[in-house]
Design a protein around this motif. Structure first.
Motif, mmCIF file in Angstrom:
data_model
loop_
_atom_site.group_PDB
_atom_site.id
_atom_site.type_symbol
_atom_site.label_atom_id
_atom_site.label_comp_id
_atom_site.label_asym_id
_atom_site.label_seq_id
_atom_site.Cartn_x
_atom_site.Cartn_y
_atom_site.Cartn_z
ATOM 1 N N ILE A 57 4.166 -11.255 5.243
ATOM 2 C CA ILE A 57 3.051 -11.345 4.304
ATOM 3 C C ILE A 57 3.558 -11.759 2.930
ATOM 4 O O ILE A 57 3.014 -12.669 2.282
ATOM 5 C CB ILE A 57 2.298 -10.011 4.218
ATOM 6 C CG1 ILE A 57 1.579 -9.713 5.536
ATOM 7 C CG2 ILE A 57 1.308 -9.991 3.048
ATOM 8 C CD1 ILE A 57 0.468 -10.675 5.869
ATOM 9 N N LYS A 58 4.606 -11.107 2.468
ATOM 10 C CA LYS A 58 5.158 -11.443 1.158
ATOM 11 C C LYS A 58 5.625 -12.899 1.108
ATOM 12 O O LYS A 58 5.375 -13.604 0.132
ATOM 13 C CB LYS A 58 6.335 -10.515 0.825
ATOM 14 C CG LYS A 58 5.936 -9.110 0.436
ATOM 15 C CD LYS A 58 7.112 -8.346 -0.137
ATOM 16 C CE LYS A 58 7.544 -8.908 -1.487
ATOM 17 N NZ LYS A 58 8.633 -8.128 -2.095
ATOM 18 N N ASP A 59 6.296 -13.335 2.156
ATOM 19 C CA ASP A 59 6.828 -14.701 2.191
ATOM 20 C C ASP A 59 5.724 -15.752 2.254
ATOM 21 O O ASP A 59 5.927 -16.891 1.859
ATOM 22 C CB ASP A 59 7.770 -14.868 3.391
ATOM 23 C CG ASP A 59 9.040 -14.043 3.263
ATOM 24 O OD1 ASP A 59 9.340 -13.590 2.139
ATOM 25 O OD2 ASP A 59 9.712 -13.828 4.291
ATOM 26 N N SER A 60 4.532 -15.360 2.738
ATOM 27 C CA SER A 60 3.430 -16.313 2.906
ATOM 28 C C SER A 60 2.744 -16.673 1.600
ATOM 29 O O SER A 60 2.031 -17.670 1.514
ATOM 30 C CB SER A 60 2.374 -15.731 3.860
ATOM 31 O OG SER A 60 1.594 -14.739 3.190
ATOM 32 N N GLY A 61 2.930 -15.837 0.583
ATOM 33 C CA GLY A 61 2.217 -16.047 -0.674
ATOM 34 C C GLY A 61 1.001 -15.150 -0.825
ATOM 35 O O GLY A 61 0.437 -15.049 -1.916
ATOM 36 N N MET A 62 0.553 -14.496 0.264
ATOM 37 C CA MET A 62 -0.499 -13.497 0.130
ATOM 38 C C MET A 62 0.062 -12.277 -0.589
ATOM 39 O O MET A 62 1.263 -12.004 -0.530
ATOM 40 C CB MET A 62 -1.030 -13.073 1.511
ATOM 41 C CG MET A 62 -2.038 -14.012 2.115
ATOM 42 S SD MET A 62 -2.823 -13.321 3.613
ATOM 43 C CE MET A 62 -1.507 -13.474 4.825
ATOM 44 N N GLU A 63 -0.799 -11.539 -1.265
ATOM 45 C CA GLU A 63 -0.379 -10.283 -1.856
ATOM 46 C C GLU A 63 -0.225 -9.241 -0.752
ATOM 47 O O GLU A 63 -1.027 -9.193 0.178
ATOM 48 C CB GLU A 63 -1.403 -9.799 -2.887
ATOM 49 C CG GLU A 63 -1.461 -10.672 -4.128
ATOM 50 C CD GLU A 63 -2.471 -10.165 -5.142
ATOM 51 O OE1 GLU A 63 -3.168 -9.166 -4.847
ATOM 52 O OE2 GLU A 63 -2.570 -10.761 -6.230
ATOM 53 N N LEU A 64 0.814 -8.411 -0.871
ATOM 54 C CA LEU A 64 1.044 -7.347 0.095
ATOM 55 C C LEU A 64 0.561 -6.020 -0.472
ATOM 56 O O LEU A 64 0.940 -5.620 -1.572
ATOM 57 C CB LEU A 64 2.530 -7.242 0.432
ATOM 58 C CG LEU A 64 2.930 -6.044 1.315
ATOM 59 C CD1 LEU A 64 2.282 -6.136 2.694
ATOM 60 C CD2 LEU A 64 4.448 -5.931 1.422
ATOM 61 N N CYS A 65 -0.298 -5.345 0.291
ATOM 62 C CA CYS A 65 -0.734 -3.988 -0.002
ATOM 63 C C CYS A 65 -0.059 -3.080 1.023
ATOM 64 O O CYS A 65 -0.318 -3.206 2.219
ATOM 65 C CB CYS A 65 -2.256 -3.905 0.090
ATOM 66 S SG CYS A 65 -2.935 -2.242 0.037
ATOM 67 N N CYS A 66 0.825 -2.195 0.569
ATOM 68 C CA CYS A 66 1.603 -1.391 1.508
ATOM 69 C C CYS A 66 1.878 -0.026 0.905
ATOM 70 O O CYS A 66 2.493 0.070 -0.153
ATOM 71 C CB CYS A 66 2.921 -2.093 1.833
ATOM 72 S SG CYS A 66 3.952 -1.171 2.998
ATOM 73 N N GLY A 67 1.400 1.021 1.573
ATOM 74 C CA GLY A 67 1.619 2.372 1.091
ATOM 75 C C GLY A 67 1.919 3.313 2.228
ATOM 76 O O GLY A 67 2.646 2.967 3.159
ATOM 77 N N GLY A 68 1.338 4.507 2.161
ATOM 78 C CA GLY A 68 1.584 5.471 3.218
ATOM 79 C C GLY A 68 0.754 6.720 3.035
ATOM 80 O O GLY A 68 -0.135 6.781 2.183
ATOM 81 N N LEU A 69 1.046 7.711 3.869
ATOM 82 C CA LEU A 69 0.388 9.011 3.815
ATOM 83 C C LEU A 69 1.412 10.070 3.449
ATOM 84 O O LEU A 69 2.561 10.001 3.876
ATOM 85 C CB LEU A 69 -0.226 9.380 5.163
ATOM 86 C CG LEU A 69 -1.527 8.696 5.570
ATOM 87 C CD1 LEU A 69 -1.230 7.433 6.336
ATOM 88 C CD2 LEU A 69 -2.349 9.643 6.442
ATOM 89 N N VAL A 70 0.960 11.058 2.691
ATOM 90 C CA VAL A 70 1.796 12.214 2.409
ATOM 91 C C VAL A 70 1.049 13.462 2.863
ATOM 92 O O VAL A 70 -0.163 13.442 3.062
ATOM 93 C CB VAL A 70 2.172 12.301 0.916
ATOM 94 C CG1 VAL A 70 3.091 11.149 0.530
ATOM 95 C CG2 VAL A 70 0.926 12.302 0.038
ATOM 96 N N GLY A 71 1.805 14.540 3.054
ATOM 97 C CA GLY A 71 1.195 15.766 3.552
ATOM 98 C C GLY A 71 1.108 15.818 5.061
ATOM 99 O O GLY A 71 0.286 16.558 5.618
ATOM 100 N N MET A 72 1.953 15.031 5.745
ATOM 101 C CA MET A 72 1.926 14.994 7.213
ATOM 102 C C MET A 72 3.001 15.876 7.829
ATOM 103 O O MET A 72 3.351 15.704 8.993
ATOM 104 C CB MET A 72 2.102 13.560 7.719
ATOM 105 C CG MET A 72 0.993 12.623 7.346
ATOM 106 S SD MET A 72 1.112 11.035 8.230
ATOM 107 C CE MET A 72 2.625 10.359 7.542
ATOM 108 N N GLY A 73 3.554 16.799 7.051
ATOM 109 C CA GLY A 73 4.626 17.644 7.562
ATOM 110 C C GLY A 73 6.008 17.132 7.223
ATOM 111 O O GLY A 73 7.017 17.729 7.622
ATOM 112 N N GLU A 74 6.075 16.035 6.460
ATOM 113 C CA GLU A 74 7.363 15.493 6.041
ATOM 114 C C GLU A 74 8.007 16.413 5.001
ATOM 115 O O GLU A 74 7.322 17.182 4.319
ATOM 116 C CB GLU A 74 7.203 14.077 5.474
ATOM 117 C CG GLU A 74 6.623 13.993 4.059
ATOM 118 C CD GLU A 74 5.109 14.118 4.009
ATOM 119 O OE1 GLU A 74 4.552 14.092 2.886
ATOM 120 O OE2 GLU A 74 4.478 14.254 5.076
ATOM 121 N N THR A 75 9.335 16.333 4.859
ATOM 122 C CA THR A 75 10.026 17.075 3.813
ATOM 123 C C THR A 75 9.847 16.359 2.476
ATOM 124 O O THR A 75 9.440 15.187 2.426
ATOM 125 C CB THR A 75 11.525 17.189 4.114
ATOM 126 O OG1 THR A 75 12.095 15.866 4.098
ATOM 127 C CG2 THR A 75 11.770 17.836 5.476
#
Length: 335
Positions: free
Chosen positions: A198-216
């Motif tokens: 996506i980044k290489d294509s010239g489109m903007e990349l929207c990329c995140g995640g979730l927190v509070g899933m039991g991760e440290t």
């Protein structure tokens, strides 16, 4: 307590606010471990960073699901997986409804409309529907179109760019070390590969995640650091809203102060990135916490409902932005 933990806010002020250099993993971890007594100071610093490098404008976005439910993947937080007993079942949205939803989103003042499908990746039927839908929206609505359709091939990346999709969402979901506890039907590396295309294509990349899933806390810092390495244009920050019937359905809701610390830490790790409130903020933070997050590093919001959960009334979010004297970001001048 180490020197980096003791002095982390002073270090962050000099490093991020004054020099514009993002916090590294160990420093993000120290921020996530700051005590509640320092939370107000931490949020104020993150807000200063946001204002200096992004300004007061807030980007507003609405989302709609083109295909809801019946997904073959087993993302443990998601009620759209066809592998769990959660109540969401497969539904397709027709093109007139898609255009109507885009118009309603634009009427809130939003500059972005995201089309989402619960799939591993798009097949030709879905790509065809996207071509028709994006064309119909652009013909009738003055709004930018984003998409989230799962993992892509290079040909599909090029096709989406050519049909007029300007931003693509594909979350890492979790830090690399915790990802196998969240999803088993595909890998973190597969997600990373789509993001790079996506980044290489010239489109903007929207990329995140979730927190509070039991991760440290360490794995939370890891996610922030890996997003910093990827350098997406936008990072949506989701807080787990435990959904009945999913493997994470019985997890506790994240503590509000931990969520606010996470917002500030992600801002200090990504000083120039659009940091967007996404799913779960209503349950995790409530009205006061939502305001505190906007004064603690957030500079974008999704208004209205999410894919399978209810959000705040858009009027409430828009009124809050008005109270905080945060103008809604105008449409891109290229439109």
């Amino acid at each position: 307590m180490t020197a980096v933990e003791t002095d982390i806010l002073a270090v962050a002020r000099e490093q991020v606010l004054e020099r514009g250099e993002a916090l590294r993993y160990e420093q993000v971890l120290a921020v996530l471990n700051t005590p509640d007594e320092q939370l107000e100071e931490l949020l104020a610093l993150a807000h200063e960073v946001r204002m200096k490098y992004n300004g007061p404008d807030v980007e507003v976005e609405g989302i709609v699901s083109l295909k809801t439910g019946g997904c073959p993947e087993d993302c443990h937080f998601c009620s759209q997986s066809g592998q769990f007993t959660s109540p969401v079942r497969s539904v397709w949205l027709n093109i007139p409804e898609l255009v109507k939803a885009a118009k309603q989103t634009r009427e809130t003042g939003a500059s972005e409309f995201c089309i989402v499908a619960a799939v591993r990746g798009p097949d030709e039927r879905l790509m065809s529907q996207m071509r028709e839908g994006v064309k119909a929206i652009h013909a009738e609505v003055d709004i930018q179109v984003a998409a989230s359709l799962g993992m892509l091939t290079q040909e599909q990346v090029d096709d989406l760019r050519d049909m007029g999709v300007h931003r693509y969402n594909h979350n890492l979901e979790a830090g690399r070390s915790y990802f196998p506890q969240v999803v088993t039907t595909h890998t973190w590396e597969e997600r990373w590969e789509t993001c790079q295309m996506i980044k290489d294509s010239g489109m903007e990349l929207c990329c995140g995640g979730l927190v509070g899933m039991g991760e440290t806390v360490e794995q939370r810092a890891e996610l922030a650091a890996q997003l910093g390495e990827l350098e997406p244009h936008e990072v949506p920050l989701n807080f787990l809203n435990p959904r009945p019937g999913t493997p994470f359905g019985d997890l506790p809701v994240m503590e509000a102060n931990d969520a606010l610390r996470t917002i500030a830490a992600f801002r200090l790790a990504l000083p120039r990135t659009i940091l967007r409130y996404a799913g779960g903020r209503e349950l995790t933070l409530g009205d006061l916490g939502t305001k505190n997050g906007l004064l603690g590093g957030i500079n974008a919001v999704i208004v209205g409902n999410y894919l399978t959960t209810l959000g705040r009334d858009p009027k409430d979010d828009l009124a809050l932005l008005d109270d905080l004297k945060m103008p809604i970001k105008a449409l891109n001048a290229t439109l």
